[in-house]
Design a protein around this motif. Structure first.
Motif, PDB file in Angstrom:
ATOM      1  N   ALA A   1       0.804  -1.210   0.000  1.00 54.30           N
ATOM      2  CA  ALA A   1       0.000   0.000   0.000  1.00 54.30           C
ATOM      3  C   ALA A   1       0.837   1.261   0.000  1.00 54.30           C
ATOM      4  CB  ALA A   1      -0.935   0.006   1.222  1.00 54.30           C
ATOM      5  N   THR A   2       2.112   1.158   0.369  1.00 56.74           N
ATOM      6  CA  THR A   2       2.951   2.351   0.480  1.00 56.74           C
ATOM      7  C   THR A   2       3.981   2.454  -0.635  1.00 56.74           C
ATOM      8  OG1 THR A   2       4.454   1.159   1.955  1.00 56.74           O
ATOM      9  CG2 THR A   2       2.669   2.394   2.980  1.00 56.74           C
ATOM     10  N   THR A   3       4.137   1.422  -1.431  1.00 60.44           N
ATOM     11  CA  THR A   3       5.143   1.430  -2.498  1.00 60.44           C
ATOM     12  C   THR A   3       4.475   1.743  -3.823  1.00 60.44           C
ATOM     13  OG1 THR A   3       6.374  -0.265  -1.318  1.00 60.44           O
ATOM     14  CG2 THR A   3       6.944   0.090  -3.624  1.00 60.44           C
ATOM     15  N   ARG A   4       4.960   2.728  -4.522  1.00 55.60           N
ATOM     16  CA  ARG A   4       4.380   3.089  -5.817  1.00 55.60           C
ATOM     17  C   ARG A   4       4.733   2.052  -6.881  1.00 55.60           C
ATOM     18  NH1 ARG A   4       2.412   8.190  -6.373  1.00 55.60           N
ATOM     19  NH2 ARG A   4       2.753   9.625  -4.644  1.00 55.60           N
ATOM     20  N   GLY A   5       5.951   1.641  -6.949  1.00 51.91           N
ATOM     21  CA  GLY A   5       6.345   0.696  -7.977  1.00 51.91           C
ATOM     22  C   GLY A   5       6.170  -0.729  -7.519  1.00 51.91           C
ATOM     23  N   ILE A   6       4.952  -1.258  -7.697  1.00 54.79           N
ATOM     24  CA  ILE A   6       4.688  -2.637  -7.298  1.00 54.79           C
ATOM     25  C   ILE A   6       5.290  -3.573  -8.321  1.00 54.79           C
ATOM     26  CG2 ILE A   6       2.853  -4.276  -6.780  1.00 54.79           C
ATOM     27  CD1 ILE A   6       1.086  -1.968  -6.067  1.00 54.79           C
ATOM     28  N   GLY A   7       5.867  -4.638  -7.860  1.00 55.25           N
ATOM     29  CA  GLY A   7       6.541  -5.570  -8.739  1.00 55.25           C
ATOM     30  C   GLY A   7       5.589  -6.309  -9.658  1.00 55.25           C
ATOM     31  N   GLU A   8       6.145  -7.125 -10.534  1.00 50.46           N
ATOM     32  CA  GLU A   8       5.337  -7.835 -11.508  1.00 50.46           C
ATOM     33  C   GLU A   8       4.457  -8.896 -10.874  1.00 50.46           C
ATOM     34  OE1 GLU A   8       7.906  -9.414 -14.417  1.00 50.46           O
ATOM     35  OE2 GLU A   8       8.513  -7.478 -15.242  1.00 50.46           O
ATOM     36  N   SER A   9       4.696  -9.239  -9.622  1.00 54.06           N
ATOM     37  CA  SER A   9       3.973 -10.352  -9.017  1.00 54.06           C
ATOM     38  C   SER A   9       2.652  -9.936  -8.388  1.00 54.06           C
ATOM     39  CB  SER A   9       4.847 -11.025  -7.953  1.00 54.06           C
ATOM     40  OG  SER A   9       5.192 -10.089  -6.950  1.00 54.06           O
ATOM     41  N   HIS A  10       2.329  -8.639  -8.370  1.00 51.66           N
ATOM     42  CA  HIS A  10       1.095  -8.248  -7.702  1.00 51.66           C
ATOM     43  C   HIS A  10      -0.112  -8.542  -8.592  1.00 51.66           C
ATOM     44  CE1 HIS A  10       0.766  -4.604 -10.186  1.00 51.66           C
ATOM     45  NE2 HIS A  10      -0.463  -4.525  -9.718  1.00 51.66           N
ATOM     46  N   ILE A  11      -1.252  -8.766  -7.959  1.00 46.00           N
ATOM     47  CA  ILE A  11      -2.505  -9.096  -8.647  1.00 46.00           C
ATOM     48  C   ILE A  11      -3.562  -8.085  -8.246  1.00 46.00           C
ATOM     49  CG2 ILE A  11      -4.380 -10.796  -8.869  1.00 46.00           C
ATOM     50  CD1 ILE A  11      -2.354 -12.981  -8.466  1.00 46.00           C
ATOM     51  N   THR A  12      -4.328  -7.620  -9.221  1.00 43.49           N
ATOM     52  CA  THR A  12      -5.472  -6.758  -8.971  1.00 43.49           C
ATOM     53  C   THR A  12      -6.738  -7.596  -9.136  1.00 43.49           C
ATOM     54  OG1 THR A  12      -4.302  -4.811  -9.792  1.00 43.49           O
ATOM     55  CG2 THR A  12      -6.702  -4.674  -9.645  1.00 43.49           C
ATOM     56  N   LEU A  13      -7.463  -7.756  -8.072  1.00 40.22           N
ATOM     57  CA  LEU A  13      -8.666  -8.591  -8.069  1.00 40.22           C
ATOM     58  C   LEU A  13      -9.899  -7.695  -8.000  1.00 40.22           C
ATOM     59  CD1 LEU A  13      -9.962 -11.440  -7.898  1.00 40.22           C
ATOM     60  CD2 LEU A  13      -9.740 -11.249  -5.403  1.00 40.22           C
ATOM     61  N   ILE A  14     -10.803  -7.854  -8.963  1.00 42.75           N
ATOM     62  CA  ILE A  14     -12.054  -7.120  -8.998  1.00 42.75           C
ATOM     63  C   ILE A  14     -13.192  -8.102  -8.685  1.00 42.75           C
ATOM     64  CG2 ILE A  14     -13.575  -5.619 -10.325  1.00 42.75           C
ATOM     65  CD1 ILE A  14     -10.844  -4.424  -9.902  1.00 42.75           C
ATOM     66  N   VAL A  15     -13.934  -7.810  -7.643  1.00 43.56           N
ATOM     67  CA  VAL A  15     -15.079  -8.634  -7.251  1.00 43.56           C
ATOM     68  C   VAL A  15     -16.333  -7.784  -7.384  1.00 43.56           C
ATOM     69  CG1 VAL A  15     -16.100 -10.031  -5.427  1.00 43.56           C
ATOM     70  CG2 VAL A  15     -13.627  -9.915  -5.657  1.00 43.56           C
ATOM     71  N   ALA A  16     -17.372  -8.349  -8.017  1.00 42.23           N
ATOM     72  CA  ALA A  16     -18.588  -7.582  -8.290  1.00 42.23           C
ATOM     73  C   ALA A  16     -19.826  -8.386  -7.920  1.00 42.23           C
ATOM     74  CB  ALA A  16     -18.649  -7.185  -9.772  1.00 42.23           C
ATOM     75  N   ALA A  17     -20.877  -7.651  -7.606  1.00 45.79           N
ATOM     76  CA  ALA A  17     -22.179  -8.252  -7.310  1.00 45.79           C
ATOM     77  C   ALA A  17     -23.258  -7.328  -7.855  1.00 45.79           C
ATOM     78  CB  ALA A  17     -22.367  -8.453  -5.810  1.00 45.79           C
ATOM     79  N   PRO A  18     -24.330  -7.878  -8.416  1.00 42.56           N
ATOM     80  CA  PRO A  18     -25.401  -7.043  -8.979  1.00 42.56           C
ATOM     81  C   PRO A  18     -26.185  -6.341  -7.885  1.00 42.56           C
ATOM     82  CG  PRO A  18     -26.048  -9.349  -9.029  1.00 42.56           C
ATOM     83  CD  PRO A  18     -24.617  -9.325  -8.566  1.00 42.56           C
ATOM     84  N   MET A  19     -26.825  -5.257  -8.286  1.00 43.48           N
ATOM     85  CA  MET A  19     -27.633  -4.462  -7.357  1.00 43.48           C
ATOM     86  C   MET A  19     -29.105  -4.841  -7.401  1.00 43.48           C
ATOM     87  SD  MET A  19     -25.682  -2.160  -5.766  1.00 43.48           S
ATOM     88  CE  MET A  19     -26.849  -0.876  -5.338  1.00 43.48           C
ATOM     89  N   GLN A  20     -29.454  -5.924  -8.063  1.00 46.24           N
ATOM     90  CA  GLN A  20     -30.860  -6.237  -8.274  1.00 46.24           C
ATOM     91  C   GLN A  20     -31.587  -6.526  -6.960  1.00 46.24           C
ATOM     92  OE1 GLN A  20     -30.873  -9.608 -10.890  1.00 46.24           O
ATOM     93  NE2 GLN A  20     -29.982 -11.004  -9.385  1.00 46.24           N
ATOM     94  N   ASP A  21     -30.932  -7.196  -6.019  1.00 44.95           N
ATOM     95  CA  ASP A  21     -31.586  -7.468  -4.741  1.00 44.95           C
ATOM     96  C   ASP A  21     -31.822  -6.176  -3.960  1.00 44.95           C
ATOM     97  OD1 ASP A  21     -31.619 -10.136  -5.308  1.00 44.95           O
ATOM     98  OD2 ASP A  21     -29.800 -10.611  -4.183  1.00 44.95           O
ATOM     99  N   ILE A  22     -30.801  -5.314  -3.966  1.00 41.36           N
ATOM    100  CA  ILE A  22     -30.950  -4.032  -3.273  1.00 41.36           C
ATOM    101  C   ILE A  22     -32.004  -3.175  -3.956  1.00 41.36           C
ATOM    102  CG2 ILE A  22     -29.764  -1.872  -2.709  1.00 41.36           C
ATOM    103  CD1 ILE A  22     -27.260  -3.439  -2.218  1.00 41.36           C
ATOM    104  N   ASN A  23     -31.972  -3.147  -5.296  1.00 38.13           N
ATOM    105  CA  ASN A  23     -32.964  -2.356  -6.017  1.00 38.13           C
ATOM    106  C   ASN A  23     -34.376  -2.888  -5.780  1.00 38.13           C
ATOM    107  OD1 ASN A  23     -30.991  -0.692  -7.096  1.00 38.13           O
ATOM    108  ND2 ASN A  23     -30.746  -1.914  -8.944  1.00 38.13           N
ATOM    109  N   GLY A  24     -34.519  -4.223  -5.696  1.00 37.94           N
ATOM    110  CA  GLY A  24     -35.825  -4.790  -5.402  1.00 37.94           C
ATOM    111  C   GLY A  24     -36.323  -4.388  -4.025  1.00 37.94           C
ATOM    112  N   THR A  25     -35.417  -4.418  -3.047  1.00 34.25           N
ATOM    113  CA  THR A  25     -35.799  -4.000  -1.694  1.00 34.25           C
ATOM    114  C   THR A  25     -36.165  -2.526  -1.650  1.00 34.25           C
ATOM    115  OG1 THR A  25     -34.319  -5.665  -0.749  1.00 34.25           O
ATOM    116  CG2 THR A  25     -35.025  -3.888   0.696  1.00 34.25           C
ATOM    117  N   LEU A  26     -35.376  -1.690  -2.354  1.00 31.00           N
ATOM    118  CA  LEU A  26     -35.660  -0.255  -2.378  1.00 31.00           C
ATOM    119  C   LEU A  26     -36.960   0.044  -3.110  1.00 31.00           C
ATOM    120  CD1 LEU A  26     -32.092   1.202  -3.043  1.00 31.00           C
ATOM    121  CD2 LEU A  26     -33.383   1.211  -0.904  1.00 31.00           C
TER     122      LEU A  26
END
Length: 262
Positions: free
Chosen positions: A150-175
């Motif tokens: 979190a403090t190093t700007r130049g992250i090495g080649e071994s780092h991974i960026t993980l994107i996790v997503a979930a739909p809003m349909q349940d929340i929208n249905g409740t709203l």
């Protein structure tokens, strides 16, 4: 009826009541949306941290080994290496096609975006260093590297960026359900409030009608009669006192006129 004081009181009270209910409902809806969204964000970050255990580096190659890769129909993920290459992703309806998303999201941030089927979703990003497995099969996990990520700007080649997503349909249905409840409550209040206030306002305004009836009975033969103030509200006392004073002057003037005419 529209010009009567009673009608104006009922209409004004109804509008104020419905307006306050609507305002409270909107505030509650905003708090509900915020709470549900935060709950979903926590769920996404928990799922992302769980997925990090499935990634490892073996002899310089990224490996994704986890039997529970399918997080269910409500959560999808995609993982990029430092060269923005996709190294793992979930299957099913939740497909993340936005390649710019890893650059737009900073580590630990959550945002709204559109899935491949154009539905609104919530996405969280997590950058981490995967497990390293040596040629002899020993797994090593560097806490120092993870802390410095979190403090190093130049992250090495071994780092991974993980994107996790979930739909809003349940929340929208409740709203949506909550929106209908608010609208129904306000509409019901607009119907019930006049029905309740109309008889109540009749009781409250009874002294005014009594006073008006006494004034209507006055004529030249009973100018000496004063208004009854026993059941008169305090707010009407100045009006009654002033009316009796003017009536007394009128009676004296009327007597003098009769005497002059005689």
């Amino acid at each position: 009826m529209k010009g009567s004081l009673r009608w104006r009181v009922v209409v004004t009270a109804t509008l104020v009541t419905c307006g306050m209910l609507l305002l409270v409902g909107l505030v509650l809806l905003a708090l509900l949306r915020y709470g549900l969204t935060r709950q979903l964000d926590d769920r996404l970050m928990t799922a992302a941290r769980g997925l990090t255990q499935a990634f490892e580096i073996h002899d310089g190659t990224f490996l994704f080994e986890w039997e529970g890769v399918d997080l269910g129909p409500q959560i999808g993920f995609i993982a990029f290496n430092s060269q923005d290459q996709v190294i793992a992703k979930s299957e099913g309806r939740l497909q993340i096609e936005d390649a710019q998303l890893p650059h737009d999201l900073k580590n630990g941030n959550v945002t709204f975006f559109r899935l491949s089927d154009a539905s609104l979703a919530r996405a969280a990003a997590l950058e981490f260093l995967p497990h390293r497995e040596s040629a002899e099969g020993e797994q090593q996990r560097s806490e120092t590297q993870e802390a410095s990520l979190a403090t190093t700007r130049g992250i090495g080649e071994s780092h991974i960026t993980l994107i996790v997503a979930a739909p809003m349909q349940d929340i929208n249905g409740t709203l949506t359900l909550a929106n209908w409840l608010v609208v129904g409550s306000v509409g019901l209040a607009c119907l019930i409030t006049p029905m309740v206030l109309w008889p109540i306002s009749g009781v409250v305004m009874q002294p005014i009608r009594t006073l008006a009836g006494q004034i209507a009975l006055l004529d030249a033969n009973n100018l000496h009669q004063q208004l009854e103030t026993g059941a008169c509200p305090q707010e009407l006392q100045p009006i009654v006192s002033r009316h009796d004073e003017l009536l007394q002057r009128l009676r004296l003037s009327f007597v003098r006129e009769q005497q002059t005419t005689a």
